[in-house]
Design a protein around this motif. Structure first.
Motif, PDB file in Angstrom:
ATOM      1  N   ALA A 150       0.807  -1.223   0.000  1.00 45.07           N
ATOM      2  CA  ALA A 150       0.000   0.000   0.000  1.00 45.07           C
ATOM      3  C   ALA A 150       0.839   1.272   0.000  1.00 45.07           C
ATOM      4  N   SER A 151       2.045   1.204  -0.536  1.00 47.17           N
ATOM      5  CA  SER A 151       2.898   2.395  -0.586  1.00 47.17           C
ATOM      6  C   SER A 151       2.719   3.176  -1.875  1.00 47.17           C
ATOM      7  N   VAL A 183       2.152   6.724  -1.127  1.00 49.12           N
ATOM      8  CA  VAL A 183       1.338   6.735   0.091  1.00 49.12           C
ATOM      9  C   VAL A 183       2.293   6.610   1.270  1.00 49.12           C
ATOM     10  N   LYS A 184       2.369   7.670   2.081  1.00 52.12           N
ATOM     11  CA  LYS A 184       3.389   7.711   3.128  1.00 52.12           C
ATOM     12  C   LYS A 184       2.851   7.566   4.546  1.00 52.12           C
ATOM     13  N   SER A 212      -6.360   2.645   5.224  1.00 51.05           N
ATOM     14  CA  SER A 212      -7.636   2.909   4.538  1.00 51.05           C
ATOM     15  C   SER A 212      -7.665   2.300   3.147  1.00 51.05           C
ATOM     16  N   LEU A 213      -6.483   2.146   2.525  1.00 52.09           N
ATOM     17  CA  LEU A 213      -6.436   1.575   1.172  1.00 52.09           C
ATOM     18  C   LEU A 213      -6.861   0.109   1.146  1.00 52.09           C
ATOM     19  N   GLU A 272       2.323  12.853  -3.847  1.00 52.97           N
ATOM     20  CA  GLU A 272       1.965  12.110  -2.642  1.00 52.97           C
ATOM     21  C   GLU A 272       0.465  12.182  -2.402  1.00 52.97           C
ATOM     22  N   LEU A 273      -0.159  11.021  -2.166  1.00 51.53           N
ATOM     23  CA  LEU A 273      -1.596  10.962  -1.886  1.00 51.53           C
ATOM     24  C   LEU A 273      -1.901  11.628  -0.552  1.00 51.53           C
ATOM     25  N   LYS A 274      -2.932  12.478  -0.556  1.00 51.15           N
ATOM     26  CA  LYS A 274      -3.334  13.165   0.664  1.00 51.15           C
ATOM     27  C   LYS A 274      -4.671  12.649   1.203  1.00 51.15           C
ATOM     28  N   THR A 275      -5.645  12.508   0.324  1.00 52.23           N
ATOM     29  CA  THR A 275      -6.949  11.954   0.740  1.00 52.23           C
ATOM     30  C   THR A 275      -7.495  11.071  -0.370  1.00 52.23           C
TER      31      THR A 275
END
Length: 323
Positions: free
Chosen positions: A64-65, A80-81, A88-89, A110-113
């Motif tokens: 899930a990174s 995804v950090k 949640s993923l 970078e994913l935020k939401t």
């Protein structure tokens, strides 16, 4: 069968009057994402926040990174950090429709939401969808058998059968819920037709109905054969007045109120009404995961339903044929 149609319409109308009107609106998630983007643009020290709405998840790495999403002909690979986002993923899968925000910096994207896309359905939309599906299914059934639909629940003794009634009404309710859910999902995209799963308790309840029907039929036929061997010419005579709905469901062959039949029908109707309310609430907000699950019946309803079936079959087993 007209009583069954009236019952269905009455239940749908009752549910509709109990739920406050809801307006069809944009997804709350997208509005929140826009607000986040606007706030970030006012602070030059904060990395730029971009929005991708109505995107499809194409892949999620095993740890899930990384997540890859696409919209139209564009694709994004996002890191995804945070541990919360990685957790949640786990609830997302390939081809889910999502709204996301991400930041861009020298280190990459970078994913935020990430929030699943939802569609709000008004009370009137749900009512007319359920009514339309129910009437369409009844009409299709009539086209197949070209006879009165009441014969679906009519026993060989020319009386309406409890076991047939419950298996028909549960099958009908399950199919209506399944089709209505698919219709509302298809309003966004035909790609979301299908992928509607049936939960375990609902399958067990439907299976109990089928098992009760088969067992009750077997017990009756066995007792009829035994009575014939003992010299009874007509162990289960046909009623002289013809079938009567719904009184046949609550009385024995002699026309007396039967407690086992009565409690089984009451429990069945209670379970049906409860599930209709659950489905109606479920359809208020459709999540566009590629695969979703219909609402499940709670264990109390399942246990009560099972006890009702046991009492009905026990009465069948110990009573004399024709009683």
């Amino acid at each position: 069968m007209r009583y069954l149609i009236l019952f269905i319409l009455a239940i749908v109308f009752f549910v509709g009057t109990q739920v406050k009107a809801q307006k069809d609106s944009i997804s709350t998630s997208l509005r929140n994402n826009e607000s986040l983007a606007n706030d970030s643009s006012t602070n030059q020290n904060t990395p730029k926040i971009d929005i991708i709405g109505n995107a499809l998840v194409k892949s999620i790495s095993e740890d899930a990174s990384l997540i890859q999403v696409e919209r139209n002909d564009s694709a994004w690979t996002l890191a995804v950090k945070t541990s919360d986002l990685k957790t949640s993923l786990k609830s997302f899968a390939k081809n889910d429709k999502v709204d996301i925000t991400f930041s861009q910096s020298k280190g990459g994207k970078e994913l935020k939401t990430i929030l699943v896309k939802t569609q709000q359905n008004s009370v009137s939309t749900r009512i007319w969808t359920l009514i339309g599906v129910a009437l369409g299914l009844l009409f299709f059934s009539w086209l197949l058998i070209r006879q009165s639909l009441s014969k679906l629940i009519l026993g060989l003794d020319n009386r309406y059968s409890n076991s047939k009634f419950q298996i028909v009404i549960w099958f009908f309710l399950l199919i209506v819920a399944y089709i209505a859910t698919n219709i509302l999902r298809s309003r966004v995209s035909i790609d979301f037709i299908g992928g509607v799963n049936i939960p375990s308790n609902l399958l067990m309840l439907s299976g109990l109905s089928a098992l009760t029907f088969a067992t009750a039929k077997g017990i009756t036929e066995s007792k009829v054969e035994e009575a014939k061997k003992e010299g009874v010419v007509d162990p289960k005579p046909l009623p002289t007045t013809g079938p009567k709905f719904p009184s046949d469901l609550f009385t024995d062959d002699a026309g007396n109120i039967d407690m086992a039949d009565f409690q089984m029908i009451i429990i069945t109707l209670l379970a049906v009404v409860t599930y209709i309310v659950q489905v109606f609430g479920f359809l208020a907000s459709i999540e566009f995961h590629k695969n979703i699950t219909l609402p499940d019946v709670d264990t109390t309803i399942l246990a009560t339903f099972g006890l009702g079936q046991e009492a009905y079959l026990a009465k069948k087993f110990v009573s004399k044929v024709g009683s």
